[in-house]
Design a protein around this motif. Structure first.
Motif, PDB file in Angstrom:
ATOM      1  N   ARG A   1      28.463 -83.614  93.048  1.00  0.00           N
ATOM      2  CA  ARG A   1      27.954 -85.107  92.903  1.00  0.00           C
ATOM      3  C   ARG A   1      28.883 -86.042  93.619  1.00  0.00           C
ATOM      4  O   ARG A   1      28.338 -87.168  94.114  1.00  0.00           O
ATOM      5  N   LEU A   2      30.195 -85.709  93.633  1.00  0.00           N
ATOM      6  CA  LEU A   2      31.047 -86.532  94.444  1.00  0.00           C
ATOM      7  C   LEU A   2      31.938 -85.878  95.445  1.00  0.00           C
ATOM      8  O   LEU A   2      32.052 -84.776  95.696  1.00  0.00           O
ATOM      9  N   PRO A   3      32.110 -86.800  96.253  1.00  0.00           N
ATOM     10  CA  PRO A   3      32.978 -86.404  97.549  1.00  0.00           C
ATOM     11  C   PRO A   3      34.405 -85.822  97.108  1.00  0.00           C
ATOM     12  O   PRO A   3      35.182 -86.452  96.155  1.00  0.00           O
ATOM     13  N   PRO A   4      35.066 -84.855  97.581  1.00  0.00           N
ATOM     14  CA  PRO A   4      36.230 -84.305  97.002  1.00  0.00           C
ATOM     15  C   PRO A   4      37.447 -85.280  97.602  1.00  0.00           C
ATOM     16  O   PRO A   4      37.310 -85.903  98.823  1.00  0.00           O
ATOM     17  N   PRO A   5      38.580 -85.432  96.812  1.00  0.00           N
ATOM     18  CA  PRO A   5      39.655 -86.244  97.286  1.00  0.00           C
ATOM     19  C   PRO A   5      40.606 -85.393  98.126  1.00  0.00           C
ATOM     20  O   PRO A   5      40.728 -84.271  97.838  1.00  0.00           O
ATOM     21  N   ARG A   6      41.362 -86.024  98.832  1.00  0.00           N
ATOM     22  CA  ARG A   6      42.672 -85.334  99.598  1.00  0.00           C
ATOM     23  C   ARG A   6      43.555 -85.515  98.621  1.00  0.00           C
ATOM     24  O   ARG A   6      44.286 -86.379  98.331  1.00  0.00           O
ATOM     25  N   GLN A   7      44.150 -84.156  98.243  1.00  0.00           N
ATOM     26  CA  GLN A   7      45.553 -84.132  97.238  1.00  0.00           C
ATOM     27  C   GLN A   7      46.631 -83.277  97.895  1.00  0.00           C
ATOM     28  O   GLN A   7      46.523 -82.446  98.528  1.00  0.00           O
ATOM     29  N   PRO A   8      47.677 -83.897  97.393  1.00  0.00           N
ATOM     30  CA  PRO A   8      49.134 -83.253  97.872  1.00  0.00           C
ATOM     31  C   PRO A   8      49.227 -81.828  97.352  1.00  0.00           C
ATOM     32  O   PRO A   8      48.769 -81.900  96.125  1.00  0.00           O
ATOM     33  N   LEU A   9      49.804 -81.008  98.042  1.00  0.00           N
ATOM     34  CA  LEU A   9      49.956 -79.704  97.503  1.00  0.00           C
ATOM     35  C   LEU A   9      51.596 -79.699  97.149  1.00  0.00           C
ATOM     36  O   LEU A   9      52.461 -80.262  97.926  1.00  0.00           O
ATOM     37  N   PRO A  10      52.085 -78.831  96.271  1.00  0.00           N
ATOM     38  CA  PRO A  10      53.518 -78.860  95.843  1.00  0.00           C
ATOM     39  C   PRO A  10      54.345 -78.213  96.973  1.00  0.00           C
ATOM     40  O   PRO A  10      55.485 -78.567  97.012  1.00  0.00           O
ATOM     41  N   ASN A  11      53.777 -77.708  98.043  1.00  0.00           N
ATOM     42  CA  ASN A  11      54.449 -76.868  99.073  1.00  0.00           C
ATOM     43  C   ASN A  11      54.617 -78.147 100.211  1.00  0.00           C
ATOM     44  O   ASN A  11      55.097 -77.474 101.258  1.00  0.00           O
ATOM     45  N   GLY A  12      54.138 -78.968 100.217  1.00  0.00           N
ATOM     46  CA  GLY A  12      54.333 -80.169 101.143  1.00  0.00           C
ATOM     47  C   GLY A  12      53.107 -80.158 101.987  1.00  0.00           C
ATOM     48  O   GLY A  12      53.057 -81.299 102.891  1.00  0.00           O
TER      49      GLY A  12
ATOM     50  N   VAL B   1      39.975 -79.216 105.982  1.00  0.00           N
ATOM     51  CA  VAL B   1      40.218 -79.013 104.444  1.00  0.00           C
ATOM     52  C   VAL B   1      41.426 -78.573 103.836  1.00  0.00           C
ATOM     53  O   VAL B   1      41.936 -78.848 102.613  1.00  0.00           O
ATOM     54  N   GLU B   2      42.433 -78.440 104.666  1.00  0.00           N
ATOM     55  CA  GLU B   2      43.807 -78.077 104.225  1.00  0.00           C
ATOM     56  C   GLU B   2      44.746 -78.317 105.407  1.00  0.00           C
ATOM     57  O   GLU B   2      44.519 -77.823 106.686  1.00  0.00           O
ATOM     58  N   ALA B   3      46.014 -78.566 105.146  1.00  0.00           N
ATOM     59  CA  ALA B   3      47.144 -78.478 106.092  1.00  0.00           C
ATOM     60  C   ALA B   3      48.371 -78.005 105.305  1.00  0.00           C
ATOM     61  O   ALA B   3      48.667 -78.556 103.983  1.00  0.00           O
ATOM     62  N   ARG B   4      49.287 -77.204 105.882  1.00  0.00           N
ATOM     63  CA  ARG B   4      50.439 -76.746 105.270  1.00  0.00           C
ATOM     64  C   ARG B   4      51.475 -76.406 106.162  1.00  0.00           C
ATOM     65  O   ARG B   4      50.993 -75.833 107.058  1.00  0.00           O
ATOM     66  N   PRO B   5      52.921 -76.267 105.937  1.00  0.00           N
ATOM     67  CA  PRO B   5      53.853 -76.077 106.779  1.00  0.00           C
ATOM     68  C   PRO B   5      54.019 -74.299 106.713  1.00  0.00           C
ATOM     69  O   PRO B   5      53.446 -73.554 106.011  1.00  0.00           O
ATOM     70  N   ARG B   6      54.386 -73.854 107.844  1.00  0.00           N
ATOM     71  CA  ARG B   6      54.417 -72.469 108.121  1.00  0.00           C
ATOM     72  C   ARG B   6      55.124 -71.896 107.048  1.00  0.00           C
ATOM     73  O   ARG B   6      54.706 -70.627 106.447  1.00  0.00           O
ATOM     74  N   GLU B   7      56.366 -72.210 106.473  1.00  0.00           N
ATOM     75  CA  GLU B   7      57.031 -71.655 105.277  1.00  0.00           C
ATOM     76  C   GLU B   7      56.249 -71.549 104.029  1.00  0.00           C
ATOM     77  O   GLU B   7      56.459 -70.550 103.115  1.00  0.00           O
ATOM     78  N   ALA B   8      55.201 -72.167 103.938  1.00  0.00           N
ATOM     79  CA  ALA B   8      54.489 -72.236 102.742  1.00  0.00           C
ATOM     80  C   ALA B   8      52.990 -71.473 102.823  1.00  0.00           C
ATOM     81  O   ALA B   8      52.317 -71.571 101.998  1.00  0.00           O
ATOM     82  N   VAL B   9      52.725 -70.895 103.985  1.00  0.00           N
ATOM     83  CA  VAL B   9      51.519 -70.424 104.358  1.00  0.00           C
ATOM     84  C   VAL B   9      51.074 -69.227 103.452  1.00  0.00           C
ATOM     85  O   VAL B   9      50.070 -68.882 102.949  1.00  0.00           O
ATOM     86  N   SER B  10      52.160 -68.466 102.843  1.00  0.00           N
ATOM     87  CA  SER B  10      51.636 -67.333 101.639  1.00  0.00           C
ATOM     88  C   SER B  10      51.808 -68.002 100.294  1.00  0.00           C
ATOM     89  O   SER B  10      51.759 -67.186  99.226  1.00  0.00           O
ATOM     90  N   THR B  11      52.080 -69.405  99.956  1.00  0.00           N
ATOM     91  CA  THR B  11      52.344 -70.132  98.758  1.00  0.00           C
ATOM     92  C   THR B  11      50.996 -70.554  98.213  1.00  0.00           C
ATOM     93  O   THR B  11      50.644 -71.473  98.657  1.00  0.00           O
ATOM     94  N   PRO B  12      50.651 -69.922  97.095  1.00  0.00           N
ATOM     95  CA  PRO B  12      49.338 -70.598  96.420  1.00  0.00           C
ATOM     96  C   PRO B  12      49.965 -71.997  95.725  1.00  0.00           C
ATOM     97  O   PRO B  12      51.045 -72.315  95.423  1.00  0.00           O
ATOM     98  N   PRO B  13      48.859 -72.876  95.760  1.00  0.00           N
ATOM     99  CA  PRO B  13      47.493 -72.774  95.852  1.00  0.00           C
ATOM    100  C   PRO B  13      47.034 -72.860  97.157  1.00  0.00           C
ATOM    101  O   PRO B  13      47.562 -73.624  98.198  1.00  0.00           O
ATOM    102  N   PHE B  14      45.708 -72.362  97.359  1.00  0.00           N
ATOM    103  CA  PHE B  14      45.041 -72.488  98.692  1.00  0.00           C
ATOM    104  C   PHE B  14      43.866 -73.360  98.735  1.00  0.00           C
ATOM    105  O   PHE B  14      43.131 -73.080  97.414  1.00  0.00           O
ATOM    106  N   HIS B  15      43.254 -74.030  99.318  1.00  0.00           N
ATOM    107  CA  HIS B  15      41.823 -74.428  99.323  1.00  0.00           C
ATOM    108  C   HIS B  15      40.973 -73.222  99.391  1.00  0.00           C
ATOM    109  O   HIS B  15      41.362 -72.023 100.022  1.00  0.00           O
ATOM    110  N   PRO B  16      39.836 -73.337  98.556  1.00  0.00           N
ATOM    111  CA  PRO B  16      39.046 -72.006  98.450  1.00  0.00           C
ATOM    112  C   PRO B  16      38.552 -71.391  99.931  1.00  0.00           C
ATOM    113  O   PRO B  16      38.556 -70.253 100.037  1.00  0.00           O
ATOM    114  N   TYR B  17      38.250 -72.232 100.729  1.00  0.00           N
ATOM    115  CA  TYR B  17      38.060 -71.745 102.204  1.00  0.00           C
ATOM    116  C   TYR B  17      39.401 -71.000 102.950  1.00  0.00           C
ATOM    117  O   TYR B  17      39.077 -69.916 103.561  1.00  0.00           O
TER     118      TYR B  17
END
Length: 617
Positions: free
Chosen positions: A580-591, A507-523
């Motif tokens: 109704r719809l499957p979720p898309p995979r979208q890029p995060l501003p933190n990479g 549901v989410e992937a992010r680099p370590r340096e952005a682990v505290s940077t919102p946004p986050f996947h709700p889970y």
């Protein structure tokens, strides 16, 4: 107010191999008032559980209570005979163990086992006990409290079984309850539910409690007072705010420092040339599970659903998620222990066979697995030297003096003395056994090590030392890791990139340096905001923040659609879209990237309103 519990000069000894008594609890003093919760905290071997068990007049095999005084509810516990102790245990003093799964009889229903204490102590008739048990199930926030007692232990989750064990302890209206590391093995979202349930029931019933733990953040939510133990002695004893925020003893200060794992120096990381070449490991569209395979080629129970990830040479990938999300299955597929139904696992750009029987010795040698429980991973009948010698002979053909020399080098590599080679696993501490577990993997000289929850059962001080060791080995040997955990702080301390799994989906992937940077996947946000903080009252405020419920859906979820796996628990779902719809995979501003319909701007706004960012800063 007179204390309910008064312990003075308590001494406990254990008999060693030379038949000599060795003191393990050395003159401990403390008291507990009615309705008060005392935490016993310290690293493994400090005497926490030994002291707690002495409140029931019990000493583990090989140990003896040799001195001191223990009074509980006006009874001199150490002077009681067997009949008196039987009347005390489970009636005046109840016990909640760390491992609920091993505390239940698998052939009897939960209700039969919960009401057994009432029958033994003849406190009430069966019908009344069952009615009381249902009330306790409800108070402990168990699902379907009227019917859950009809189930067997294997039919409920670990967190639910832990709460059923609490109902078993509370059924006899004890005056004191001992909670022995009851949430250590639980993931963070389950832990917060169990802690909340325990705290509510202890408050409602006005019971005194002893909470044994090595986790100061958990203790901060439960305890009125904290006794800090080391080497069988009380080093500090004070009210919770003082111990947490103005610790007097250096050892307490070191425990607090280890409570939040510091970010490790991981070296230079993957080299540019390595990034341009094929990744060390690549997983593409991985689907795996268990049970019979259907006509579509998929297993009856799907555990992983289309997982993609990469690990560069010299990098560490963290995989987090709660129990049952597919973390261990992912590692086992990569290791060749579990077959995949679809997708590929590539090592150096070359596809690996799906299961172990199709893999070469070299492929096994390059990817090694370090198991969560070192107790069951190491053969108790073999010496440490023999355990480490086996992969040296199997993968490298070493024998004789060359093999003995390499065993000594491996022990030195994991910071253990040479003499350990002649000892059995049962003679080592938990942290030492985990180092041997790691040394055995290193014996193969792998390029990738799969670490499956290897610090989850260790106290904070020992776990911190293991993390330091992993970081040092990565710098020196250039080895790569897949590090599996349910602890976001541990993963943040050791990993370059973090992948979040939920119900088999990435549901989410992010680099370590952005682990505290919102946004986050709700889970991911739920995981992060469920990590207890070193702050009294955090549990109550966290519960208040999560008390608003879920938005109502105008339409039921569409049948047959690959909808978001987190839909049923998501407080940020969009009616008419998520259902109704499957979720898309979208890029995060933190990479990074996430699997979600919500825009990044909307998530930032909604998550900021929950006031949880301070917890991940």
């Amino acid at each position: 107010m007179a204390p309910l519990v008064q312990v003075s000069g308590l001494r406990v000894c254990a008999r060693n191999d030379e038949d000599v008594d060795v003191p393990i609890v050395k003159g401990v003093d403390f008291s507990i008032l009615p309705g008060e919760v005392l935490a016993l905290i310290g690293e493994s071997g400090s005497g926490k559980t030994t002291i707690a068990l002495s409140l029931m007049g019990y000493a583990r095999q090989g140990c003896r209570i040799v001195g001191g005084k223990v009074q509980v509810a006006g009874q001199d516990v150490l002077s009681l005979d067997e009949k008196g102790l039987a009347a005390l245990r489970g009636r005046t003093v109840s016990y909640i163990a760390q491992s609920a799964s091993s505390a239940f009889n698998p052939s009897r229903t939960l209700m039969d086992q919960v009401v057994e204490g009432a029958a033994i102590h003849k406190t009430m008739p069966r019908a009344q006990a069952e009615a009381k048990a249902v009330g306790l199930f409800r108070a402990l926030a168990l699902p379907d409290p009227e019917n859950i007692g009809k189930r067997y232990p294997h039919q409920v989750s670990g967190g639910q079984l832990q709460r059923v064990m609490a109902a078993m302890a509370f059924i006899t209206d004890p005056e004191l309850v001992i909670l022995d590391e009851p949430t250590t093995a639980l993931d963070v979202t389950t832990q917060i539910e169990v802690l909340r349930a325990f705290k509510d029931v202890v408050r409602q019933l006005g019971i005194s409690a002893v909470y044994v733990s090595h986790d100061l953040a958990v203790v901060a939510q439960m305890a009125d007072r904290i006794a800090v133990l080391r080497d069988g002695e009380v080093r500090e004893n004070g009210v919770t705010p003082q111990v947490l925020h103005a610790p007097a003893h250096p050892y307490t200060q070191s425990l607090l420092a280890a409570a939040a794992p510091a970010t490790r120096d991981l070296g230079e990381g993957p080299a540019g040339a390595s990034r341009r070449a094929a990744p060390l490991l690549e997983v593409r569209g991985l689907v795996a599970g268990y049970g019979a395979v259907g006509k579509d080629g998929l297993p009856a129970k799907r555990i992983l659903n289309g997982i993609d990830l990469t690990i560069e040479r010299g990098a560490t990938l963290g995989v987090i998620g709660e129990s049952g999300c597919g973390k261990t299955t992912l590692a086992r597929v990569v290791a060749g222990m579990v077959p995949s139904a679809r997708g590929e696992v590539l090592l150096d750009g070359k596809a690996l066979p799906s299961c172990e029987h199709g893999r070469t010795r070299e492929q096994h040698q390059r990817v090694q697995f370090v198991f969560q429980n070192a107790d069951t991973a190491l053969n108790p009948a073999h010496t440490i030297g023999a355990i480490l010698a086996r992969p040296l002979a199997f993968y490298h053909g070493l024998n004789g003096a060359a093999r003995r020399k390499r065993v000594q080098e491996l022990l030195d590599l994991v910071k253990l003395p040479a003499a350990v080679a002649n000892r059995l696993p049962g003679e080592l501490s938990g942290g030492q056994k985990q180092r041997i577990n790691l040394a055995r993997a290193l014996a193969a000289e792998p390029e990738l090590i799969l670490c499956d929850e290897i610090t989850s059962a260790l106290d904070t001080v020992v776990a911190s030392a293991i993390l330091d060791l992993l970081a040092e080995l990565r710098r020196e040997l250039k080895v790569s890791y897949m590090f599996i955990s349910h602890d976001i702080n541990t993963v943040r301390a050791i990993c370059d990139e973090i992948v979040v799994l939920y119900a088999g989906n990435k549901v989410e992937a992010r680099p370590r340096e952005a682990v505290s940077t919102p946004p986050f996947h709700p889970y991911a946000h739920l995981l992060i905001s469920s990590v207890p903080r070193l702050q009294q009252g955090w549990l109550d405020s966290a519960c208040a923040r999560g008390a608003d419920g879920l938005p109502v859906l105008s339409q039921p979820p569409a049948e047959g659609a690959e909808l978001c796996s987190f839909l049923g628990r998501c407080s940020q779902r969009i009616d008419g879209v998520c259902n109704r719809l499957p979720p898309p995979r979208q890029p995060l501003p933190n990479g990074g990237n996430m699997l979600c319909h919500q825009s990044t701007a909307a998530l930032i706004s909604q998550q900021a309103s929950l006031n949880c960012f301070e917890e991940v800063a």
